[in-house]
Write a protein that holds these residues in place. Structure first.
Motif, PDB file in Angstrom:
ATOM      1  N   UNK A 283      12.427  33.255  45.613  1.00  0.00           N
ATOM      2  CA  UNK A 283      12.061  31.876  45.951  1.00  0.00           C
ATOM      3  C   UNK A 283      13.245  30.938  45.801  1.00  0.00           C
ATOM      4  N   UNK A 284      14.032  31.110  44.761  1.00  0.00           N
ATOM      5  CA  UNK A 284      15.226  30.289  44.569  1.00  0.00           C
ATOM      6  C   UNK A 284      16.242  30.538  45.688  1.00  0.00           C
ATOM      7  N   UNK A 285      16.453  31.800  46.052  1.00  0.00           N
ATOM      8  CA  UNK A 285      17.351  32.139  47.145  1.00  0.00           C
ATOM      9  C   UNK A 285      16.902  31.453  48.429  1.00  0.00           C
ATOM     10  N   UNK A 286      15.607  31.538  48.734  1.00  0.00           N
ATOM     11  CA  UNK A 286      15.088  30.947  49.970  1.00  0.00           C
ATOM     12  C   UNK A 286      15.226  29.432  49.974  1.00  0.00           C
ATOM     13  N   UNK A 287      14.931  28.788  48.857  1.00  0.00           N
ATOM     14  CA  UNK A 287      15.097  27.331  48.769  1.00  0.00           C
ATOM     15  C   UNK A 287      16.549  26.939  49.027  1.00  0.00           C
TER      16      UNK A 287
ATOM     17  N   UNK B 232      18.837  28.758  50.591  1.00  0.00           N
ATOM     18  CA  UNK B 232      19.206  29.150  51.952  1.00  0.00           C
ATOM     19  C   UNK B 232      18.773  28.092  52.956  1.00  0.00           C
ATOM     20  N   UNK B 233      17.561  27.585  52.797  1.00  0.00           N
ATOM     21  CA  UNK B 233      17.051  26.538  53.689  1.00  0.00           C
ATOM     22  C   UNK B 233      17.932  25.297  53.604  1.00  0.00           C
ATOM     23  N   UNK B 234      18.283  24.904  52.375  1.00  0.00           N
ATOM     24  CA  UNK B 234      19.119  23.717  52.183  1.00  0.00           C
ATOM     25  C   UNK B 234      20.518  23.902  52.771  1.00  0.00           C
ATOM     26  N   UNK B 235      21.120  25.057  52.540  1.00  0.00           N
ATOM     27  CA  UNK B 235      22.494  25.305  52.977  1.00  0.00           C
ATOM     28  C   UNK B 235      22.621  25.505  54.481  1.00  0.00           C
ATOM     29  N   UNK B 236      21.588  26.056  55.118  1.00  0.00           N
ATOM     30  CA  UNK B 236      21.687  26.411  56.532  1.00  0.00           C
ATOM     31  C   UNK B 236      20.837  25.534  57.437  1.00  0.00           C
ATOM     32  N   UNK B 237      20.177  24.554  56.843  1.00  0.00           N
ATOM     33  CA  UNK B 237      19.349  23.620  57.610  1.00  0.00           C
ATOM     34  C   UNK B 237      18.449  24.371  58.598  1.00  0.00           C
ATOM     35  N   UNK B 238      17.724  25.334  58.057  1.00  0.00           N
ATOM     36  CA  UNK B 238      16.821  26.148  58.877  1.00  0.00           C
ATOM     37  C   UNK B 238      15.388  25.891  58.422  1.00  0.00           C
ATOM     38  N   UNK B 239      14.479  25.971  59.358  1.00  0.00           N
ATOM     39  CA  UNK B 239      13.078  25.683  59.075  1.00  0.00           C
ATOM     40  C   UNK B 239      12.303  26.989  58.931  1.00  0.00           C
ATOM     41  N   UNK B 240      12.485  27.662  57.802  1.00  0.00           N
ATOM     42  CA  UNK B 240      11.673  28.850  57.559  1.00  0.00           C
ATOM     43  C   UNK B 240      10.635  28.510  56.499  1.00  0.00           C
ATOM     44  N   UNK B 241       9.534  29.202  56.557  1.00  0.00           N
ATOM     45  CA  UNK B 241       8.453  29.001  55.600  1.00  0.00           C
ATOM     46  C   UNK B 241       8.246  30.279  54.813  1.00  0.00           C
ATOM     47  N   UNK B 242       7.854  30.110  53.551  1.00  0.00           N
ATOM     48  CA  UNK B 242       7.472  31.288  52.781  1.00  0.00           C
ATOM     49  C   UNK B 242       6.257  30.955  51.941  1.00  0.00           C
ATOM     50  N   UNK B 243       5.475  31.989  51.709  1.00  0.00           N
ATOM     51  CA  UNK B 243       4.250  31.845  50.937  1.00  0.00           C
ATOM     52  C   UNK B 243       4.149  33.012  49.974  1.00  0.00           C
ATOM     53  N   UNK B 244       3.849  32.693  48.730  1.00  0.00           N
ATOM     54  CA  UNK B 244       3.608  33.727  47.732  1.00  0.00           C
ATOM     55  C   UNK B 244       2.116  33.785  47.473  1.00  0.00           C
ATOM     56  N   UNK B 245       1.571  34.968  47.616  1.00  0.00           N
ATOM     57  CA  UNK B 245       0.150  35.158  47.383  1.00  0.00           C
ATOM     58  C   UNK B 245      -0.018  36.413  46.539  1.00  0.00           C
TER      59      UNK B 245
END
Length: 103
Positions: free
Chosen positions: A18-22, A24-37
């Motif tokens: 989750x930290x990596x994804x957060x 990554x989104x900030x650094x690459x200005x990409x609109x990806x979504x993730x969900x933990x279930x």
């Protein structure tokens, strides 16, 4: 390894993901979504592809499903390692995110 140790290790890994994804989104200005279930993280990319990370409790493994292929990781020497390639989870995961987020 017992089930308590497995859950501790997988919780720690999921937090890293989750930290990596957060970041990554900030650094690459990409609109990806993730969900933990529960024991599953689903990452959805703008191009419609997905990456799924889940725990396999009976096997004490982490499974990673990407657009390209699936991977199974065992905990070896304080690291989650692919049982086919011997690559660490972090490397396989980050390479997969980069590949699937490319436009």
């Amino acid at each position: 390894m017992n089930i308590t140790q497995f859950h501790t290790l997988t919780d720690k890994l999921f937090n890293k993901i989750e930290l990596f994804l957060d970041n990554y989104v900030d650094e690459h200005d990409i609109d990806l979504d993730y969900e933990t279930n529960g024991n599953v993280i689903t990452i959805s990319f703008p191009n419609g592809s997905k990456i799924i990370v889940n725990t396999q409790e009976p096997l004490f493994q982490i499974w990673l499903a990407t657009r390209k292929q699936g991977y199974h990781f065992d905990y070896v020497n304080d690291n989650w390692v692919c049982n086919r390639t011997d690559k660490p989870f972090e490397i396989v995961f980050s390479e997969s995110v980069k590949e699937q987020s490319a436009q």
